[in-house]
Design a protein around this motif. Structure first.
Motif, short mmCIF file in Angstrom:
data_model
loop_
_atom_site.label_atom_id
_atom_site.label_comp_id
_atom_site.label_asym_id
_atom_site.label_seq_id
_atom_site.Cartn_x
_atom_site.Cartn_y
_atom_site.Cartn_z
N PHE A 1 0.85 -1.18 0.00
CA PHE A 1 0.00 0.00 0.00
C PHE A 1 0.89 1.24 0.00
CE2 PHE A 1 -2.61 -3.25 2.05
CZ PHE A 1 -3.82 -3.11 1.35
N PRO A 2 0.67 2.18 -0.91
CA PRO A 2 1.51 3.39 -0.93
C PRO A 2 1.24 4.27 0.27
CG PRO A 2 -0.29 3.59 -2.50
CD PRO A 2 -0.33 2.18 -1.98
N VAL A 3 2.28 4.95 0.74
CA VAL A 3 2.19 5.90 1.84
C VAL A 3 2.47 7.29 1.28
CG1 VAL A 3 3.12 6.61 4.08
CG2 VAL A 3 2.92 4.17 3.52
N HIS A 4 1.53 8.22 1.49
CA HIS A 4 1.67 9.58 0.98
C HIS A 4 1.73 10.58 2.13
CE1 HIS A 4 -0.27 7.38 -2.40
NE2 HIS A 4 0.52 8.14 -3.15
N GLU A 5 2.29 11.74 1.83
CA GLU A 5 2.27 12.83 2.79
C GLU A 5 1.95 14.13 2.05
OE1 GLU A 5 6.94 14.29 3.04
OE2 GLU A 5 6.09 13.10 4.68
N GLY A 6 1.44 15.10 2.80
CA GLY A 6 1.05 16.37 2.20
C GLY A 6 -0.44 16.44 1.99
N ALA A 7 -1.04 17.55 2.40
CA ALA A 7 -2.49 17.70 2.28
C ALA A 7 -2.90 18.14 0.88
CB ALA A 7 -2.99 18.72 3.31
N VAL A 8 -2.10 18.97 0.23
CA VAL A 8 -2.44 19.49 -1.10
C VAL A 8 -1.60 18.80 -2.17
CG1 VAL A 8 -2.61 21.53 -2.55
CG2 VAL A 8 -3.11 21.70 -0.10
N LEU A 9 -0.30 18.97 -2.09
CA LEU A 9 0.60 18.32 -3.05
C LEU A 9 1.08 17.00 -2.45
CD1 LEU A 9 2.69 21.45 -4.13
CD2 LEU A 9 0.76 20.39 -5.33
N ARG A 10 0.24 16.01 -2.62
CA ARG A 10 0.56 14.72 -2.03
C ARG A 10 1.67 14.03 -2.81
NH1 ARG A 10 -2.86 12.35 1.33
NH2 ARG A 10 -2.66 10.28 0.41
N ARG A 11 2.61 13.47 -2.09
CA ARG A 11 3.69 12.73 -2.74
C ARG A 11 3.92 11.43 -2.01
NH1 ARG A 11 8.87 13.52 -0.43
NH2 ARG A 11 8.84 14.87 1.42
N ARG A 12 4.32 10.44 -2.76
CA ARG A 12 4.56 9.12 -2.19
C ARG A 12 5.90 9.10 -1.47
NH1 ARG A 12 3.70 3.38 -5.32
NH2 ARG A 12 4.77 2.03 -3.81
N VAL A 13 5.88 8.65 -0.22
CA VAL A 13 7.10 8.64 0.59
C VAL A 13 7.50 7.22 1.02
CG1 VAL A 13 6.76 10.98 1.45
CG2 VAL A 13 5.75 9.06 2.70
N GLY A 14 6.71 6.26 0.66
CA GLY A 14 7.04 4.89 1.05
C GLY A 14 5.90 3.96 0.72
N GLN A 15 5.98 2.75 1.24
CA GLN A 15 4.92 1.78 1.04
C GLN A 15 4.85 0.80 2.21
OE1 GLN A 15 5.84 -0.14 -2.67
NE2 GLN A 15 7.71 -1.08 -1.93
N VAL A 16 3.64 0.36 2.49
CA VAL A 16 3.41 -0.63 3.54
C VAL A 16 3.54 -2.02 2.93
CG1 VAL A 16 1.76 -1.57 5.20
CG2 VAL A 16 1.89 0.91 4.83
N HIS A 17 4.45 -2.81 3.45
CA HIS A 17 4.66 -4.18 2.97
C HIS A 17 3.67 -5.10 3.70
CE1 HIS A 17 8.68 -3.31 1.04
NE2 HIS A 17 8.49 -2.24 1.80
#
Length: 333
Positions: A13-29
């Motif tokens: 599952f992708p992990v995102h951060e940022g409320a407006v400009l969301r960017r992927r910062v990792g993933q849940v294995h």
């Protein structure tokens, strides 16, 4: 021929951060390379701590989550990531029984309509035939057919789970995925539901994938048991063999925490206490994922991932219980 084959299944599952400009910062294995088989009429128990990926694996098998990679084969047909329309014929053969008997039922609908939903969706029978079929299902799972028009709030927790069993059984599936179906119930009610599931399996030739976090729950209903830790299967064996001779330290720790009626037997078995917390599935440990908590771990465990291997009793461990360590290696115990 196996009814179900899961080959190297991965779900991230992708992990995102940022409320407006969301960017992927990792993933849940959540699930990381799981392979399993299920023969017709078999019950495979799947156990592990909360968050180890059991329910995610179940939802991938049922087609409720898309798979990141790997393959799910049902009765010889690849059903991996089928479209909603293409998956529909398989819904009749693969049903899910959910954990929460309260949350899995719509409180605004009468139980007769809830149980009849699968028949309505698949266009089976006339309204009169469906009502008769629902009454028969309710009676078969231990409910009073006269309560057809009652709402879920009028039933106890055990009765609500029986409603869930009836709904899963409505289409006469070949495989039922039982996702912790008794974890929210009292111990005495758990036994009743487990006995009901066993009787239904004998009567209808059902195949079960039975998920639980407590090894004592699956002991008497499973033919084989797979133990999961942090997205991976670490041990797989016949139920009796795993209970008597666990090979993976994590399985041994789970067994030591199960309740035993005989105090002397409990004293002889001893208790294995694990240190530390379960690592984050966003950043799992290198090598063996269990090594930061394992009392038998050696240097090799932090750098090399163990393979799930063995003849009939499989274990993914460099220092399995009762086995010899690799040459030049020594565990902490």
């Amino acid at each position: 021929m196996n009814l179900l084959e899961v080959d190297d299944l991965v779900k991230h599952f992708p992990v995102h951060e940022g409320a407006v400009l969301r960017r992927r910062v990792g993933q849940v294995h959540a699930v990381d390379g799981v392979s399993l088989t299920l023969a017709p009429g078999e019950t495979l128990g799947l156990v592990g701590e909360t968050g180890c990926g059991k329910s995610t694996l179940a939802r991938c098998i049922a087609g409720l989550y898309p798979v990141t990679s790997g393959k799910v084969v049902f009765d010889g047909q690849d059903i991996t990531n089928l479209s909603r329309g293409a998956m529909r014929p398989f819904r009749r053969d693969v049903q899910v029984m959910f954990q929460d008997p309260y949350g899995s039922l719509n409180p605004r609908r009468r139980v007769g309509s809830i149980i009849a939903d699968p028949l309505v969706i698949h266009g089976i029978g006339t309204p009169k035939e469906r009502r008769r079929a629902v009454a028969e299902l309710m009676e078969r799972v231990g409910l009073n057919p006269e309560h057809y028009n009652r709402f879920p709030a009028e039933f106890s927790g055990g009765q609500r789970q029986r409603i869930g069993v009836a709904r899963a059984l409505a289409l006469r599936p070949r495989l039922i995925i039982c996702d912790e179906p008794v974890s929210a119930l009292d111990v005495s009610v758990q036994a009743q539901i487990l006995n009901l599931l066993k009787d239904l399996q004998d009567d209808f030739g059902l195949t079960y994938l039975f998920i639980a976090h407590d090894l004592s729950v699956v002991r008497h209903v499973s033919d084989r048991i797979a133990v999961m830790y942090l997205g991976r299967v670490v041990e797989l064996a016949e139920a009796g063999e795993l209970y008597e001779h666990p090979r993976h330290p994590y399985a041994d720790a789970l067994l030591s925490a199960t309740a035993v009626a005989d105090p002397d037997a409990a004293d002889r078995r001893g208790r294995v206490v694990l240190t530390g917390d379960v690592p984050s599935p966003i950043d799992p440990p290198s090598g063996c994922r269990f090594h930061p908590r394992c009392p038998r771990a050696g240097d090799v465990c932090a750098v090399r991932e163990p393979l799930l291997e063995g003849a009939a009793h499989l274990a993914a461990c460099h220092f399995p219980i009762g086995g010899d360590p690799p040459a030049g290696e020594r565990g902490r115990s």
